[in-house]
Design a protein around this motif. Sequence first.
Motif, PDB file in Angstrom:
ATOM      1  N   PRO A  70       0.819  -1.218   0.000  1.00 16.95           N
ATOM      2  CA  PRO A  70       0.000   0.000   0.000  1.00 16.95           C
ATOM      3  C   PRO A  70       0.848   1.260   0.000  1.00 16.95           C
ATOM      4  N   PRO A  71       0.239   2.413  -0.306  1.00 19.95           N
ATOM      5  CA  PRO A  71       0.984   3.673  -0.374  1.00 19.95           C
ATOM      6  C   PRO A  71       1.650   4.028   0.952  1.00 19.95           C
ATOM      7  N   VAL A  72       2.734   4.801   0.851  1.00 20.52           N
ATOM      8  CA  VAL A  72       3.486   5.201   2.035  1.00 20.52           C
ATOM      9  C   VAL A  72       2.614   5.949   3.032  1.00 20.52           C
ATOM     10  N   ALA A  73       1.696   6.777   2.545  1.00 15.16           N
ATOM     11  CA  ALA A  73       0.845   7.559   3.453  1.00 15.16           C
ATOM     12  C   ALA A  73       0.051   6.648   4.376  1.00 15.16           C
ATOM     13  N   GLU A  74      -0.483   5.555   3.829  1.00 14.90           N
ATOM     14  CA  GLU A  74      -1.245   4.632   4.671  1.00 14.90           C
ATOM     15  C   GLU A  74      -0.330   3.849   5.588  1.00 14.90           C
ATOM     16  N   LEU A  75       0.848   3.447   5.090  1.00 13.88           N
ATOM     17  CA  LEU A  75       1.798   2.744   5.942  1.00 13.88           C
ATOM     18  C   LEU A  75       2.192   3.604   7.137  1.00 13.88           C
ATOM     19  N   ALA A  76       2.380   4.893   6.893  1.00 13.07           N
ATOM     20  CA  ALA A  76       2.777   5.803   7.968  1.00 13.07           C
ATOM     21  C   ALA A  76       1.710   5.887   9.039  1.00 13.07           C
ATOM     22  N   ASP A  77       0.434   5.819   8.631  1.00 15.06           N
ATOM     23  CA  ASP A  77      -0.645   5.868   9.619  1.00 15.06           C
ATOM     24  C   ASP A  77      -0.589   4.680  10.562  1.00 15.06           C
ATOM     25  N   PHE A  78      -0.244   3.515  10.025  1.00 23.61           N
ATOM     26  CA  PHE A  78      -0.188   2.310  10.851  1.00 23.61           C
ATOM     27  C   PHE A  78       1.157   2.141  11.549  1.00 23.61           C
ATOM     28  N   LEU A 132      10.578  -3.150  11.083  1.00 26.71           N
ATOM     29  CA  LEU A 132       9.797  -2.043  10.540  1.00 26.71           C
ATOM     30  C   LEU A 132      10.052  -1.888   9.037  1.00 26.71           C
ATOM     31  N   ALA A 133      11.261  -2.209   8.589  1.00 22.47           N
ATOM     32  CA  ALA A 133      11.586  -2.114   7.162  1.00 22.47           C
ATOM     33  C   ALA A 133      10.774  -3.111   6.336  1.00 22.47           C
ATOM     34  N   ARG A 134      10.449  -4.286   6.893  1.00 26.33           N
ATOM     35  CA  ARG A 134       9.694  -5.302   6.146  1.00 26.33           C
ATOM     36  C   ARG A 134       8.193  -5.034   6.164  1.00 26.33           C
ATOM     37  N   PHE A 135       7.756  -4.073   6.982  1.00 27.50           N
ATOM     38  CA  PHE A 135       6.347  -3.754   7.167  1.00 27.50           C
ATOM     39  C   PHE A 135       5.696  -3.344   5.836  1.00 27.50           C
ATOM     40  N   PRO A 136       4.464  -3.811   5.534  1.00 30.53           N
ATOM     41  CA  PRO A 136       3.678  -4.735   6.339  1.00 30.53           C
ATOM     42  C   PRO A 136       3.941  -6.209   6.032  1.00 30.53           C
ATOM     43  N   TYR A 137       4.628  -6.485   4.911  1.00 30.78           N
ATOM     44  CA  TYR A 137       4.986  -7.859   4.543  1.00 30.78           C
ATOM     45  C   TYR A 137       6.076  -7.778   3.483  1.00 30.78           C
ATOM     46  N   LEU A 181       3.362 -20.930  27.867  1.00 26.89           N
ATOM     47  CA  LEU A 181       2.788 -19.704  27.317  1.00 26.89           C
ATOM     48  C   LEU A 181       3.168 -19.657  25.846  1.00 26.89           C
ATOM     49  N   LEU A 182       2.162 -19.828  24.975  1.00 31.39           N
ATOM     50  CA  LEU A 182       2.373 -19.790  23.533  1.00 31.39           C
ATOM     51  C   LEU A 182       1.967 -18.410  23.028  1.00 31.39           C
ATOM     52  N   VAL A 183       2.881 -17.720  22.349  1.00 29.40           N
ATOM     53  CA  VAL A 183       2.664 -16.336  21.915  1.00 29.40           C
ATOM     54  C   VAL A 183       2.709 -16.268  20.396  1.00 29.40           C
ATOM     55  N   LEU A 184       1.647 -15.672  19.806  1.00 29.07           N
ATOM     56  CA  LEU A 184       1.602 -15.442  18.362  1.00 29.07           C
ATOM     57  C   LEU A 184       1.172 -14.007  18.106  1.00 29.07           C
ATOM     58  N   GLY A 185       1.903 -13.318  17.247  1.00 26.34           N
ATOM     59  CA  GLY A 185       1.491 -11.995  16.822  1.00 26.34           C
ATOM     60  C   GLY A 185       0.449 -12.092  15.721  1.00 26.34           C
ATOM     61  N   GLY A 186       0.034 -10.945  15.194  1.00 27.01           N
ATOM     62  CA  GLY A 186      -0.991 -10.905  14.163  1.00 27.01           C
ATOM     63  C   GLY A 186      -0.418 -11.005  12.763  1.00 27.01           C
ATOM     64  N   ILE A 187      -1.107 -10.416  11.803  1.00 27.37           N
ATOM     65  CA  ILE A 187      -0.761 -10.620  10.398  1.00 27.37           C
ATOM     66  C   ILE A 187       0.477  -9.841   9.964  1.00 27.37           C
ATOM     67  N   ILE A 188       0.953  -8.904  10.786  1.00 30.45           N
ATOM     68  CA  ILE A 188       2.178  -8.177  10.424  1.00 30.45           C
ATOM     69  C   ILE A 188       3.284  -8.376  11.461  1.00 30.45           C
ATOM     70  N   PRO A 192      -8.984  -1.235   5.996  1.00 28.37           N
ATOM     71  CA  PRO A 192      -7.874  -0.508   5.355  1.00 28.37           C
ATOM     72  C   PRO A 192      -7.196  -1.375   4.303  1.00 28.37           C
ATOM     73  N   ARG A 193      -6.674  -0.724   3.291  1.00 33.36           N
ATOM     74  CA  ARG A 193      -6.007  -1.475   2.227  1.00 33.36           C
ATOM     75  C   ARG A 193      -4.816  -2.260   2.773  1.00 33.36           C
ATOM     76  N   THR A 194      -4.123  -1.700   3.757  1.00 34.47           N
ATOM     77  CA  THR A 194      -2.987  -2.419   4.343  1.00 34.47           C
ATOM     78  C   THR A 194      -3.424  -3.772   4.881  1.00 34.47           C
ATOM     79  N   THR A 195      -4.607  -3.814   5.498  1.00 29.78           N
ATOM     80  CA  THR A 195      -5.101  -5.058   6.078  1.00 29.78           C
ATOM     81  C   THR A 195      -5.464  -6.059   4.985  1.00 29.78           C
ATOM     82  N   THR A 196      -6.269  -5.634   3.999  1.00 27.03           N
ATOM     83  CA  THR A 196      -6.702  -6.572   2.966  1.00 27.03           C
ATOM     84  C   THR A 196      -5.534  -7.018   2.086  1.00 27.03           C
ATOM     85  N   ALA A 197      -4.592  -6.112   1.828  1.00 29.14           N
ATOM     86  CA  ALA A 197      -3.428  -6.490   1.021  1.00 29.14           C
ATOM     87  C   ALA A 197      -2.563  -7.496   1.768  1.00 29.14           C
TER      88      ALA A 197
END
Length: 405
Positions: free
Chosen positions: A10-18, A75-80, A135-142, A247-252
């Motif tokens: 997604p565009p940098v502007a949206e990435l910056a918001d997240f 952070l450099a690999r964000f969001p995937y 204690l099993l720990v898993l983060g989310g999609i990013i 958000p596009r970041t989420t669906t992408a």
Amino acid sequence: MTVTPAGAVPPVAELADFAALHAKALGIGRTELRQGLDAIRRDGTPEAWPRTWNRLAEHHTRAGRPLHACRAHVLARFPYPADEHRRTAADRAVRAFDTWRRSHGGIDRLELGLSDGRLAAWTAGFTPRAGRPLLLVLGGIISVKEQWAPFLTAARRLGVAVVVTEMPGVGENTHRYGPHSTAMIPELLDELGPASCAAGVQVVALSFAGQLALSAAAEDPRITAVHTVGAPTDGVFRDPAVWADLPRTTTATLAYLAQREPEQTRKELAALALDEETLARVRVPVRYVASRRDEIIPRREWERLAEHLPDFTWVEFDDVHGSPAHLTDTRLWLLRGVLDTLGDRRARAPGAVLALRGNTGRGGTTRTRGTGRTAVGRAPADRTSPGSASADRTRADRCQEGSRR
């Protein structure tokens, strides 16, 4: 992983918001974040995002700060990692974390093969015959496993074994995310072995990983509690109107993890919605952090849990997804929940701190009683007592039978 046309970042502007939430969770300071975002905006090229944060990581590496370098690479690999720069950042994040954990000590690497792929994990206090709760720990999609170092370093103090890994398609997990992903947690516990799970398994699973944890808890008696933040349960998966507002970041990102186009992803992930019958089989304590202005998770997602789960406690923050402005409160609330469901009296300490901070007055508790009906109560939690979440359940039991929020 195959990158589909949907894998365009997604565009940098949206990435910056997240980025604010992601950077804060990583421990990247406000000054570094602001300077990095300013440099990215001045550059204006698509490569500016990974290049800027990788440059910061290299600075930390030269200064002998591998964990800081790891955070910047994450952070450099964000969001995937959809391009070469981000894939390089993802690989370097793992290497930097490995360098840090070797010097720190007490943290080991674990690689496992499951039916649909392989995953890697970092572990602490993990010895099959130790008899500790797991204690099993898993983060989310990013969220990659390398950003959860605080759980690993806390293992000894908490008296638990900690295994930190990733959702399907994230980081080093080679599974494709889809309806079959609900089998991952039970398969992982099978691989860890019966001795490792004998004292019970508490799952801390954030965002979309929370759905996997709840699904597993409905079927797997080894799981004794689920702790989650902003987990989707229903409409996000099966309601096209909710999906259209994401958000596009989420669906992408979801499309990238599923290796499908966005519309095909939406249709395929509909099978992950948790119906009432599934929720009725979740008999363990569930603790949930909700955000009232969540742009990803509608309020109805956790309201359904309050209606159908027999032991459910939630807190609401006036915040966006992940409650970035309440990160300290979220961590304290999760810590209290873990300690409380372990029966550890130390749960009173984070409860007392939360009471002093005064941000956890919105939320509630449900608990099924002998009649089979559910009492639901407001939780002015942490105000009348600096104790544990069990105190909130006691207050809820005094509520009028069948009352609703």
